[in-house]
Write an enzyme that holds these catalytic residues in place. Structure first.
Site, PDB file in Angstrom:
ATOM      1  N   GLU A 435       0.843  -1.192   0.000  1.00 40.39           N
ATOM      2  CA  GLU A 435       0.000   0.000   0.000  1.00 40.39           C
ATOM      3  C   GLU A 435       0.879   1.242   0.000  1.00 40.39           C
ATOM      4  O   GLU A 435       1.853   1.319   0.752  1.00 40.39           O
ATOM      5  CB  GLU A 435      -0.903  -0.022   1.222  1.00 40.39           C
ATOM      6  N   ASP A 508       0.998  -1.048   6.753  1.00 33.26           N
ATOM      7  CA  ASP A 508       1.496  -0.533   8.031  1.00 33.26           C
ATOM      8  C   ASP A 508       0.821  -1.219   9.207  1.00 33.26           C
ATOM      9  O   ASP A 508      -0.290  -1.706   9.103  1.00 33.26           O
ATOM     10  CB  ASP A 508       1.253   0.982   8.116  1.00 33.26           C
ATOM     11  N   ASP A 510      -0.727  -0.099  11.550  1.00 31.92           N
ATOM     12  CA  ASP A 510      -1.628   0.844  12.223  1.00 31.92           C
ATOM     13  C   ASP A 510      -3.064   0.586  11.788  1.00 31.92           C
ATOM     14  O   ASP A 510      -3.346  -0.379  11.084  1.00 31.92           O
ATOM     15  CB  ASP A 510      -1.202   2.290  11.926  1.00 31.92           C
ATOM     16  N   ASP A 512      -5.023   2.126   9.642  1.00 38.07           N
ATOM     17  CA  ASP A 512      -5.239   2.137   8.195  1.00 38.07           C
ATOM     18  C   ASP A 512      -4.752   0.852   7.554  1.00 38.07           C
ATOM     19  O   ASP A 512      -5.414   0.277   6.692  1.00 38.07           O
ATOM     20  CB  ASP A 512      -4.513   3.328   7.553  1.00 38.07           C
TER      21      ASP A 512
END
Ligand code: TSJ
Length: 647
Positions: A435, A508, A510, A512
């Site tokens: 991504e 990631d 996180d 998102d």
């Protein structure tokens, strides 16, 4: 004889026979546990709990018990208690020993001594308490009969002593406590969420039953209070809430019963597209379907077509609504109860009793037919939804054709966003789905191009739960992905054509990143399921921290590892260690990304499997809530540094 010398036989000769039966039974169960509980994996372990709880549910269905307490105690001890009549404590007429001992030590004794009425619950294998006992390091039973507390303890299925009275009581009920045998099971670590899902299901399917489920392993107990007066109707509302779908009308509930069997269906159309149909026979989730499901689907299609024709919504010459049209966005729970259910199929979760097809068919034709006549506005909503689905199906077929011709979906042309690798043996190839453009840039430069391909994804990924199939084919995010993997999608998906046997999602660590992973997994589940079933899908595990001491640099994948490495680096001299947090993949340089996240010699990968592919089947959207999660399995190096990826 030695282990049983404490027992006082009620009738000597019978006791000897009983003993032989017990020992032979135990041996058979312990020798081949899979035959009795399916497997010795965590699923088998969970079955132990279901087997015991099912007995209490039977008591509740017989009308004698209101509350069932299920506790996971410290060290994975399980305790189940009900406030029913209590297992009979008298001497068993045939066996000549306490009935309690018969229930817990003789194979298939459960239910056989019971009175009238049909036993409807029963685990997947319906094997009873003696099997659980045989597979437990120890088990204890306490029966409260309103006067005395009767007690017996067993070691690996063998009674330590005869049933004894250990106290007085004014209550009635049965309490069973056990510790599974760690020489038999791969793990003893129960998963609360998995047990909760099944117990909740039981509470929905048996309206009014009250199950109090608590995990007391940690410092603060987790407690779930499960009681649904609305039964399957509430089940449908719950499912729709879980899959974030809006109902288009109130839940419809229909039911029939006679002395031999009972059937009920709750259903609601929603603003979603995928259907979610759960079926149960005798409280067992029939994930492979069967006669009751066939009866339901056939009748639903017919009753809606009949209505549409009768009310001139469909003309004589119009194409009829087909099964897929009338199931679009439908959430339904089918529950049947019957004596002598026949379970077939690979996982014994397909109902074979052909009479149930007719029972459910008749019920839906009659009662759903009446309902539609009495509720014309709901009927109109349902028919309109089905007609829209029918038109979309036709449009999808055309779209697929056009796109196939325009883009050469079958021509094998590779998308721009793919940096392919040189190797062509799929079993050696990996594809990283990355991504963000900067992360993809680093990955392209850092990779080993001999066997690692990189596919860049950017922007917001489509949530395939919320669109019809026709939107998938032309989607600018999914199309390159479909092409890069090379195996097609949907029914035409061909795992033999897959171009890479490791499909690695690199996002990631996180919120998102987690979201993107979820969307990709949902897509794989709905349209490329064999990819997950074959264990080809992975999640890359980027490091969380960088630690620096002078020229020395190391990375850590979890807080624990950070602390450990930092202590190591500091060493005796208490030298200063600089710790910084990686903000995201995008800020890593190619070399760093290779070393920490992509180099097969050093990286960790998390393999995504379905925790339980069979059960997950129709409920991925529910799964993706926080019910049963895909199992997180850490493989390759760093297995001990599990980072919570928060799927
Ligand atoms: F699995 C089990 F056997 F260990 C077990 C059984 C576990 C738990 C938690 C509960 C039970 C259980 C059994 N609860 N209630 C009963 N009821 C009977 O066994 C029972 C009682 C009376 C009569 C009768 O005909 O009078 C019949 C039955 C089956």
């Amino acid at each position: 004889m030695s282990e049983l010398t404490n027992n006082v036989p009620a009738a000597g000769a019978k006791y000897d026979e009983t003993q032989i039966q017990v020992l032979e039974g135990l041996e058979a169960v312990r020798k081949r546990p899979g035959m009795y509980i399916g497997s010795t994996s965590i699923q088998g372990l969970h079955h132990l709990v279901y087997e015991i709880v099912d007995n209490a549910i039977d008591e509740a269905l017989a009308g004698y018990c209101r509350n069932i307490y299920v506790d996971i105690l410290p060290d994975n001890v399980i305790r189940v208690r009900d406030d029913g009549r209590g297992v009979p404590t008298g001497i068993h007429p045939k066996m000549g020993i306490s009935t309690v001992e018969v229930v817990y030590t003789i194979l298939h004794a459960g239910g056989k001594f019971g009175g009238e009425g049909y036993k409807v619950s029963g685990g997947l294998h319906g094997v009873g308490a003696s099997v659980v006992n045989a597979l437990s390091q120890w088990m204890e039973v306490r029966v409260h009969d309103g006067k005395n507390v009767h007690y017996q303890r067993y070691l690996r299925g063998k009674p330590e002593a005869a049933v004894q009275i250990i106290g007085q009581t004014e209550e009635t009920g049965t309490e069973v406590t056990f510790l599974a045998d760690d020489t038999i099971f791969e793990t003893l670590e129960y998963e609360y969420d998995v047990l909760l899902k099944r117990l909740r299901e039981q509470a929905f399917l048996n309206a009014g039953i009250h199950i109090i489920f608590a995990d007391r392993r940690g410092e603060t107990p987790k407690v779930s209070d499960l009681q649904y007066e609305g039964g399957v109707k509430t089940f449908v509302e719950y499912l729709n809430q879980q899959r974030k779908s809006e109902g288009l009308h109130d839940v419809i509930h229909i039911a029939v019963s006679n002395e031999n069997n009972a059937a009920e269906v709750a259903l609601q159309y929603t603003d979603s597209y995928a259907p979610l149909i759960l079926s149960f026979a005798n409280n067992i989730n029939t994930t492979e379907g069967g006669m009751h499901e066939v009866g339901f689907k056939t009748a639903l299609t017919k009753v809606l077509n009949n209505y549409a024709v009768a009310h001139k919504i469909l003309k004589e010459n119009d194409a009829g609504l087909d099964g897929e049209d009338v199931r679009e966005g439908l959430t339904a729970v089918i529950s049947v109860k019957l004596t002598e259910a026949q379970f077939e199929g690979q996982t014994k979760t397909k109902l074979g009793n052909s009479e149930m097809r007719q029972v459910v068919y008749q019920m839906v034709m009659q009662k759903m037919g009446d309902f539609l006549e009495e509720n014309p506005s709901v009927a109109r909503t349902i028919i309109d939804k089905s007609l829209t689905a029918q038109r979309a199906r036709e449009a999808a077929r055309k779209a697929k054709e056009t796109i196939r011709r325009k883009t050469g979906l079958e021509s094998g042309q590779m998308p721009d966003k793919l940096q392919d690798c040189n190797e062509r043996d799929a079993s050696l190839c990996e594809i990283y789905i990355v991504e963000g453009d900067s992360a993809a840039g680093s990955a392209i430069q850092g990779r080993d191009s001999r066997f690692q391909a990189i596919l860049a994804m950017w922007g917001k990924m489509l949530n395939v739960e919320k669109v019809r199939a026709d939107k998938i084919y032309g989607n600018d995010k999914l199309y390159p992905l479909i092409m890069a993997l090379g195996a097609g999608i949907g029914e035409k998906f061909d795992i033999e054509k897959l171009r890479d046997h490791k499909v690695i999602i690199m996002a990631d660590a996180d919120v998102d990143g987690s979201h993107i992973r979820t969307l990709l997994l949902t897509f794989f589940f709905r349209y490329m399921r064999p990819l997950i079933e074959n264990g080809y899908v992975y999640s890359a595990v980027p490091p969380l921290y960088k630690l620096k001491k002078g020229k020395q640099e190391r990375v850590a994948y979890s807080d624990e590892e950070r602390d450990r490495i930092s202590a190591e680096m500091r060493g005796e001299g208490n030298a200063k260690v600089e710790i910084s947090r990686f903000k995201g993949l995008g800020e890593m340089d190619p070399h760093e990304l290779w070393e920490t996240t992509m180099d097969p010699e050093r990286r960790s990968l998390c393999r995504i499997t379905l925790y339980d592919a069979v059960r997950a089947d129709e409920v991925f959207s529910v799964l993706m809530g926080e019910q049963v999660e895909p199992r997180k399995e850490w493989i390759e190096r760093n297995a001990q540094y599990a980072v919570n990826l928060d799927f």
